[in-house]
Design an enzyme around this catalytic site. Structure first.
Site, PDB file in Angstrom:
ATOM      1  N   ASN A   1      -1.354   8.749   7.440  1.00 39.20           N
ATOM      2  CA  ASN A   1      -1.920   8.522   6.225  1.00 39.20           C
ATOM      3  C   ASN A   1      -1.908   9.760   5.245  1.00 39.20           C
ATOM      4  O   ASN A   1      -1.855   9.733   3.912  1.00 39.20           O
ATOM      5  CB  ASN A   1      -3.240   8.061   5.898  1.00 39.20           C
ATOM      6  CG  ASN A   1      -3.671   6.692   6.490  1.00 39.20           C
ATOM      7  OD1 ASN A   1      -2.531   6.102   6.617  1.00 39.20           O
ATOM      8  ND2 ASN A   1      -4.774   6.058   6.530  1.00 39.20           N
TER       9      ASN A   1
ATOM     10  N   CYS B   1      -2.006 -12.584   2.102  1.00 36.76           N
ATOM     11  CA  CYS B   1      -3.530 -12.342   1.809  1.00 36.76           C
ATOM     12  C   CYS B   1      -3.776 -10.861   1.515  1.00 36.76           C
ATOM     13  O   CYS B   1      -4.904 -10.488   0.871  1.00 36.76           O
ATOM     14  CB  CYS B   1      -4.293 -12.660   3.121  1.00 36.76           C
ATOM     15  SG  CYS B   1      -3.842 -11.681   4.394  1.00 36.76           S
TER      16      CYS B   1
ATOM     17  N   ARG C   1      -6.751  -6.871  -0.554  1.00 39.41           N
ATOM     18  CA  ARG C   1      -6.619  -5.545  -0.980  1.00 39.41           C
ATOM     19  C   ARG C   1      -5.510  -5.334  -2.056  1.00 39.41           C
ATOM     20  O   ARG C   1      -4.680  -4.947  -2.072  1.00 39.41           O
ATOM     21  CB  ARG C   1      -5.856  -4.876   0.184  1.00 39.41           C
ATOM     22  CG  ARG C   1      -6.614  -4.681   1.523  1.00 39.41           C
ATOM     23  CD  ARG C   1      -5.984  -4.300   2.755  1.00 39.41           C
ATOM     24  NE  ARG C   1      -6.022  -2.820   2.578  1.00 39.41           N
ATOM     25  CZ  ARG C   1      -5.346  -1.886   3.411  1.00 39.41           C
ATOM     26  NH1 ARG C   1      -4.962  -2.507   4.605  1.00 39.41           N
ATOM     27  NH2 ARG C   1      -5.464  -0.687   3.261  1.00 39.41           N
TER      28      ARG C   1
ATOM     29  N   ARG D   1       2.874   0.413  14.626  1.00 41.25           N
ATOM     30  CA  ARG D   1       2.795   0.669  13.146  1.00 41.25           C
ATOM     31  C   ARG D   1       2.096   2.012  13.034  1.00 41.25           C
ATOM     32  O   ARG D   1       2.603   2.823  12.003  1.00 41.25           O
ATOM     33  CB  ARG D   1       2.177  -0.335  12.544  1.00 41.25           C
ATOM     34  CG  ARG D   1       2.884  -1.454  11.992  1.00 41.25           C
ATOM     35  CD  ARG D   1       2.241  -2.267  11.119  1.00 41.25           C
ATOM     36  NE  ARG D   1       1.667  -1.787   9.917  1.00 41.25           N
ATOM     37  CZ  ARG D   1       0.511  -1.764   9.479  1.00 41.25           C
ATOM     38  NH1 ARG D   1      -0.360  -2.723   9.747  1.00 41.25           N
ATOM     39  NH2 ARG D   1      -0.082  -0.969   8.580  1.00 41.25           N
TER      40      ARG D   1
HETATM   41  C1  UD1 Z   1      -6.433   3.798   2.511  1.00 43.58           C
HETATM   42  C2  UD1 Z   1      -5.823   4.005   4.027  1.00 43.58           C
HETATM   43  C3  UD1 Z   1      -6.442   2.834   4.849  1.00 43.58           C
HETATM   44  C4  UD1 Z   1      -7.992   2.956   5.065  1.00 43.58           C
HETATM   45  C5  UD1 Z   1      -8.393   2.909   3.415  1.00 43.58           C
HETATM   46  C6  UD1 Z   1      -9.879   3.025   3.336  1.00 43.58           C
HETATM   47  C7  UD1 Z   1      -3.458   4.682   3.761  1.00 43.58           C
HETATM   48  C8  UD1 Z   1      -2.083   4.508   3.844  1.00 43.58           C
HETATM   49  N1  UD1 Z   1      -4.187   3.745   4.147  1.00 43.58           N
HETATM   50  O1  UD1 Z   1      -6.051   2.339   2.335  1.00 43.58           O
HETATM   51  O2  UD1 Z   1      -5.945   3.306   6.206  1.00 43.58           O
HETATM   52  O3  UD1 Z   1      -8.624   1.951   5.402  1.00 43.58           O
HETATM   53  O4  UD1 Z   1      -7.701   3.714   2.555  1.00 43.58           O
HETATM   54  O5  UD1 Z   1     -10.177   4.482   3.628  1.00 43.58           O
HETATM   55  O6  UD1 Z   1      -4.058   5.782   3.349  1.00 43.58           O
HETATM   56  N2  UD1 Z   1      -9.293  -1.659  -4.222  1.00 43.58           N
HETATM   57  C9  UD1 Z   1      -9.670  -2.731  -5.318  1.00 43.58           C
HETATM   58  N3  UD1 Z   1      -8.256  -2.326  -5.944  1.00 43.58           N
HETATM   59  C10 UD1 Z   1      -7.359  -1.598  -6.038  1.00 43.58           C
HETATM   60  C11 UD1 Z   1      -7.480  -0.655  -4.891  1.00 43.58           C
HETATM   61  C12 UD1 Z   1      -8.486  -0.712  -3.937  1.00 43.58           C
HETATM   62  O7  UD1 Z   1     -10.423  -3.422  -5.183  1.00 43.58           O
HETATM   63  O8  UD1 Z   1      -6.440  -1.310  -6.922  1.00 43.58           O
HETATM   64  C13 UD1 Z   1     -10.368  -2.081  -3.045  1.00 43.58           C
HETATM   65  C14 UD1 Z   1      -9.900  -2.380  -1.871  1.00 43.58           C
HETATM   66  O9  UD1 Z   1      -9.710  -3.707  -1.698  1.00 43.58           O
HETATM   67  C15 UD1 Z   1     -10.945  -1.807  -0.893  1.00 43.58           C
HETATM   68  C16 UD1 Z   1     -11.524  -0.431  -1.373  1.00 43.58           C
HETATM   69  O10 UD1 Z   1     -10.932  -0.628  -3.015  1.00 43.58           O
HETATM   70  O11 UD1 Z   1     -12.065  -2.714  -0.957  1.00 43.58           O
HETATM   71  C17 UD1 Z   1     -10.869   0.725  -0.821  1.00 43.58           C
HETATM   72  O12 UD1 Z   1      -9.316   0.690  -0.688  1.00 43.58           O
HETATM   73  P1  UD1 Z   1      -8.363   1.786  -0.862  1.00 43.58           P
HETATM   74  O13 UD1 Z   1      -9.388   3.099  -0.622  1.00 43.58           O
HETATM   75  O14 UD1 Z   1      -7.481   1.740  -2.030  1.00 43.58           O
HETATM   76  O15 UD1 Z   1      -7.727   1.652   0.577  1.00 43.58           O
HETATM   77  P2  UD1 Z   1      -6.110   1.915   0.973  1.00 43.58           P
HETATM   78  O16 UD1 Z   1      -5.563   3.131  -0.233  1.00 43.58           O
HETATM   79  O17 UD1 Z   1      -5.139   0.734   0.508  1.00 43.58           O
END
Ligand code: UD1
Length: 419
Positions: free
Chosen positions: A23, A116, A121, A398
């Site tokens: 990450n 999904c 997400r 992955r």
């Molecule tokens: C990153 C990590 C993943 C980890 C996650 C949480 C990477 C590549 N992946 O994923 O391994 O599980 O952080 O620590 O670094 N959300 C929204 N809208 C947005 C963005 C996020 O609603 O535009 C919500 C998501 O649905 C989730 C929460 O915010 O419920 C946190 O997600 P986020 O921190 O963005 O996860 P990732 O960055 O995708």
């Protein structure tokens, strides 16, 4: 498709090196879009997700070379600022190219992650924040079509209503080349965000506040070639700690990122496992019975959601009941039904799982459903009596650098069958 066969009940002994953080490397690969020459990365693990990201950068017209644990990316001749569905559908982190493309090339066409993943997400917070910097954004046929305003992205005050890791990284990268100052509040404090900030600073970006929830970025005109060594993968380290705890034995992790793992170390110690920090290494000594302990996932510095499935595997053999609450992702319990196949006693209520420890798990066939869930099935199989067979292990590849080989080197009885 590969399968993994595990003969449980074998204690683990020996030393194992922790690989570089997936990450961190993913956003660092995206930062190469901002750079006016090559970006050299060290401590690069061998992972499918990184190969996908490298293919994406090559598709854009860049040069992406990976050799052993080193990689070099030169996107200075980028010709196609777009991320097609075929490449993006398997990996949500491809959205990380959006901010850098807009900042450096003024336009981007990036497929939304498929199926999904859109519902569960979303990337709405990334898009809203880029709009605050002046970008115009349209959704067209499953693609985000974005343009920077005349004169380029403008610095802005951005408040994330939810802590988002890749959202913070995307905006930090965009702001690095924007005009003027950007302030991001409620920013993610994950160690990988800090590592990405440090790499950007090495390239000439002006960033402060990384590691806190307020980032201040003064845009600069250009970022320069640099060499950066990524931090060790805290989730891989955490997974290996649970492996030693659940299988029993004594294992030394070479290069465990102690500070990044404080919340995980605390819970593993609560579970009755001895952890000794020996400079950069960690000695894990399993003292027998596992104590049931509750966890609630939280953004950093809380207990990471990426360790929830693995910790649940450990709790299946706890001495009492453990309550596991997932607050980050609404549907991150797909491992529960598979763990139950080994005889685990788990009941679900909304975002909470109650895991009653059982005396013994028994080997069974299981199916991996996502990256961290796959790891939890392997961990549980290490403790189970008899043989387990785990299919669909491509999820594991992955994001883990040959986890099965690392466990085998510690004495686990694991075989990989390739079709
Ligand atoms: C990153 C990590 C993943 C980890 C996650 C949480 C990477 C590549 N992946 O994923 O391994 O599980 O952080 O620590 O670094 N959300 C929204 N809208 C947005 C963005 C996020 O609603 O535009 C919500 C998501 O649905 C989730 C929460 O915010 O419920 C946190 O997600 P986020 O921190 O963005 O996860 P990732 O960055 O995708």
């Amino acid at each position: 498709m590969d399968k993994i066969i595990i003969e449980g009940g074998q204690p683990l002994h020996g030393e194992v090196k922790v690989s570089g953080a997936k990450n961190t490397i993913l956003p660092l690969m995206a930062t190469s879009i901002l750079c006016d020459g090559p970006l050299i990365l060290g401590n690069v693990p061998r992972l499918k997700d990184l190969v996908t990201m490298a293919r994406l950068l090559s598709h854009m017209g860049g040069r992406a070379e990976m050799d052993g644990n080193m990689a070099e990316f030169d996107l200075s001749s980028l010709s196609a600022p777009e991320a097609p569905y075929e490449l993006v559908k398997t990996m949500r982190a491809s959205a990380l190219v959006l901010g850098p493309l807009l900042a450096r090339h003024g336009r981007a066409r990036v497929s939304l992650p498929g199926g999904c993943a859109i519902g569960a997400r979303p990337i709405d917070l990334h898009l809203k924040a880029l709009e605050a910097m002046g970008a115009s954004i349209d959704l067209d046929g499953g693609y985000v079509v974005a343009r920077a305003p005349q004169g380029g992205l403008r610095g802005a005050r951005i408040h994330f209503e939810t802590v988002t890791v890749t959202g913070t990284e995307n905006l930090m990268m965009a702001a690095a080349l924007a005009k003027g100052q950007t302030i991001i509040t409620n920013a993610a404090r994950e160690p990988e965000v800090t590592d990405t900030a440090q790499a950007l600073i090495a390239m000439g970006a002006r960033i402060s506040g990384h590691g806190t929830d307020e980032l201040i970025i003064e845009g600069v005109d250009v970022l320069h070639p640099a060499t950066y060594w990524a931090m060790p993968d805290r989730i891989e380290a955490g997974t290996l700690i649970v492996a030693a705890a659940i299988a029993g034995g004594e294992v030394v992790l070479r290069g465990s990122p102690h500070a990044a793992l404080e919340a995980v170390y605390a819970k593993i110690r609560d579970a009755g496992v001895e952890l000794r920090e020996e400079e950069d290494d960690l000695r894990v000594i399993s003292c027998g019975a596992i104590r049931s302990t509750n966890i609630t996932t939280q953004p950093h510095p809380g207990f990471p959601t990426d360790m929830q499935a693995q910790f649940m595997a450990l709790m299946t053999i706890g001495d009492k009941a453990s309550i596991i609450t997932e607050t980050i992702f609404e549907n991150r319990f797909m491992h529960v039904s598979e763990l139950s196949r080994l005889g685990a006693d788990i009941t679900m209520e909304g975002r909470t799982a109650v895991v009653k420890g059982v005396y013994r798990l028994s080997g069974a066939p299981m199916m991996a459903t996502d990256l961290r869930a796959s790891a939890s099935l392997i961990l549980a199989a290490l403790a189970a009596h008899g043989q387990s067979e785990i299919s669909r292990v491509y999820h594991l590849d992955r994001g883990y650098d040959r986890l099965d080989e690392k466990l085998t080197s510690l004495g686990a009885r694991i075989k990989r069958l390739s079709d």
